[in-house]
Design an enzyme around this catalytic site. Structure first.
Site, PDB file in Angstrom:
ATOM      1  N   GLY A 173       9.902 -11.574  -0.829  1.00 57.09           N
ATOM      2  CA  GLY A 173      10.704 -10.931   0.209  1.00 57.09           C
ATOM      3  C   GLY A 173      11.776 -11.841   0.788  1.00 57.09           C
ATOM      4  O   GLY A 173      12.894 -11.400   1.096  1.00 57.09           O
ATOM      5  N   ASP A 225       6.309  -5.510   6.869  1.00 59.51           N
ATOM      6  CA  ASP A 225       4.935  -5.005   6.900  1.00 59.51           C
ATOM      7  C   ASP A 225       4.077  -6.038   6.183  1.00 59.51           C
ATOM      8  O   ASP A 225       3.654  -5.849   5.049  1.00 59.51           O
ATOM      9  CB  ASP A 225       4.921  -3.648   6.179  1.00 59.51           C
ATOM     10  CG  ASP A 225       3.536  -3.031   6.130  1.00 59.51           C
ATOM     11  OD1 ASP A 225       2.601  -3.591   6.721  1.00 59.51           O
ATOM     12  OD2 ASP A 225       3.391  -1.977   5.478  1.00 59.51           O
ATOM     13  N   ASP A 236       0.825  -1.217   0.000  1.00 63.11           N
ATOM     14  CA  ASP A 236       0.000   0.000   0.000  1.00 63.11           C
ATOM     15  C   ASP A 236       0.855   1.262   0.000  1.00 63.11           C
ATOM     16  O   ASP A 236       0.373   2.344  -0.334  1.00 63.11           O
ATOM     17  CB  ASP A 236      -0.968  -0.005   1.184  1.00 63.11           C
ATOM     18  CG  ASP A 236      -0.258  -0.201   2.512  1.00 63.11           C
ATOM     19  OD1 ASP A 236       0.615   0.625   2.873  1.00 63.11           O
ATOM     20  OD2 ASP A 236      -0.570  -1.188   3.215  1.00 63.11           O
TER      21      ASP A 236
END
Lengths: 275, 275
Positions: free
Chosen positions: A138, A155, A86
């Site tokens: 990731g 996150d 986001d």
């Protein structure tokens, strides 16, 4: 006709939100994505039916996950955000003028695309020239970059399904190696009211890897229980005793220099999880 | 058949709870009372459809509303609880051996009766010989008792309808007169996420009456937003700078001596409401 969304995370208790409009729903390669407009929290991103962020309360999560590590590190230049498609964590990271490069490593390009389209207040910083958006895994990214980042922010979504590998000891060892010699790691680590065993396990996994490990809390209305934990792992700088007297002032709605230290003072049942 | 309870407080966002069993519902002289057994929070008291207390998370509210003022006062002997018919605040008050008498002034006898019947873990202390249960109007009781209590706890429902008179300047002036010369007052004062204007107004009303006025926060999953405010008004003792080094140790799940001070360090948007 009243339309209500019932969130799916906690099976026997759930938040419900009255919906103005559904802006997008799609099945991506990784998850079900939806962005809806709610009466109480404005536009809201859901992944697999779970609220990730909302216009009205996103500042709490994004400020605390970014400013605690970035004000603890004396001179953060290179920052990695794992997940966080986001863009909210990146937006807060780039409020620190010392930061020269902020990499977002998000596995799901649709999260980035749809947040750019429908949540510009949150995703705005993804266009900043200091930000590099990398679409990929990731775990792989962290493995392939050694001794490179001053701060790593995980996150992620919850530790079930897609993001499970982003929680736990083996990933935290890779994070440790990806950090510079005085690097700092932070992750969102769920709520101790509903998932005390997750909080305890993740804290202990981080503690086995990092010389300094601390847990703090923040009030986030759209996350289950409204009271959320974050875990910090640090090689050298203790987030709770750092000298903040000469740090810059930045524009925030939740974070303050006084709260930076006070948020680590835990209610007893949460403190007990860290023992 | 799945039965779910939808809480009524916030109109466009609401918590829902899966119900095992409805234990009692009745219309009292003052409100609709229900006690239900839920899967996620155990037995739960509702008044006019709003969650008041649950077996699983009641300790946060009751510990914080009792121990903050009672550990701030150097020798609390006489304590008044206005409202709080479930008995939870009294239970925590009576953990302090200095307390000689704790008066519960509850307007609705059915709350006391049904909590004794269905929530004995919370209401147990109402049978303690140091506790006097007075069924009557808190405003009248406070008006008729001057200079009498070391601590007054306003453990009320929300500031709409029945409990409206328990919020605001004119009642706080009466509270001031009902307290001894170094007395302390505390009230639950709603959530700054949903009702910032109420938090601000009530804080300023208390500040206009008490030389020392402070606001603190606690994480309570079954109250709207999960992050709840309490306001302390004090004639002499500052709850945030009191010396706690020689206070007794009591058995708690949320309150600690360190948290006693840290909980007053507020997120910026809440601190701004107190300015």
């Amino acid at each position: 006709m009243d339309m209500w969304l019932k969130e799916g995370q906690i099976s026997d208790a759930a938040m419900t939100y009255k919906i103005k409009e559904t802006l997008v729903t799609k099945k991506t390669d990784y998850q079900d994505l939806a962005i809806v407009d709610t009466y109480s929290f404005g536009r809201m991103l859901l992944l697999d039916g779970i609220v990730q962020t909302t216009i009205k309360d996103e500042y709490v999560y994004h400020e605390m996950i970014a400013h605690i590590p970035l004000f603890t590190h004396p001179n953060p230049k290179k920052v990695l955000v794992v997940g966080g498609g986001d863009g909210g964590a990146i937006r807060e990271v780039l409020k620190h003028p010392s930061v020269e490069k902020a990499v977002l490593c998000e596995i799901d390009k649709e999260v980035v695309n749809e947040c750019k389209r429908f949540l510009p207040e949150i995703s705005c910083a993804l266009e900043n020239p200091k930000c590099e958006v990398f679409i990929g895994d990731g775990i792989k990214y962290v493995h392939e970059h050694k001794n490179e980042f001053d701060v790593i922010i995980v996150d992620s979504t919850d530790p079930f399904g897609a993001a499970e590998g982003l929680f736990g000891g083996s990933f935290y060892k890779e994070i440790f190696d990806c950090l510079t010699s005085d690097g700092i790691f932070i992750a969102q680590t769920e709520t101790p009211f509903y998932l005390p065993e997750v909080v305890k396990r993740v804290y202990n996994d981080a503690k086995a890897v990092f010389p300094i490990t601390k847990l703090f809390m923040a009030g986030i209305p759209t996350y289950p229980s409204g009271f959320w934990s974050f875990t910090v792992g640090s090689k050298k700088h203790d987030p709770q005793i750092v000298d903040l007297s000469n740090t810059i002032n930045i524009d925030t709605k939740y974070y303050t220099k006084e709260l930076h230290k006070a948020c680590f003072v835990l209610p007893k049942f949460i403190e007990d999880l860290t023992k």
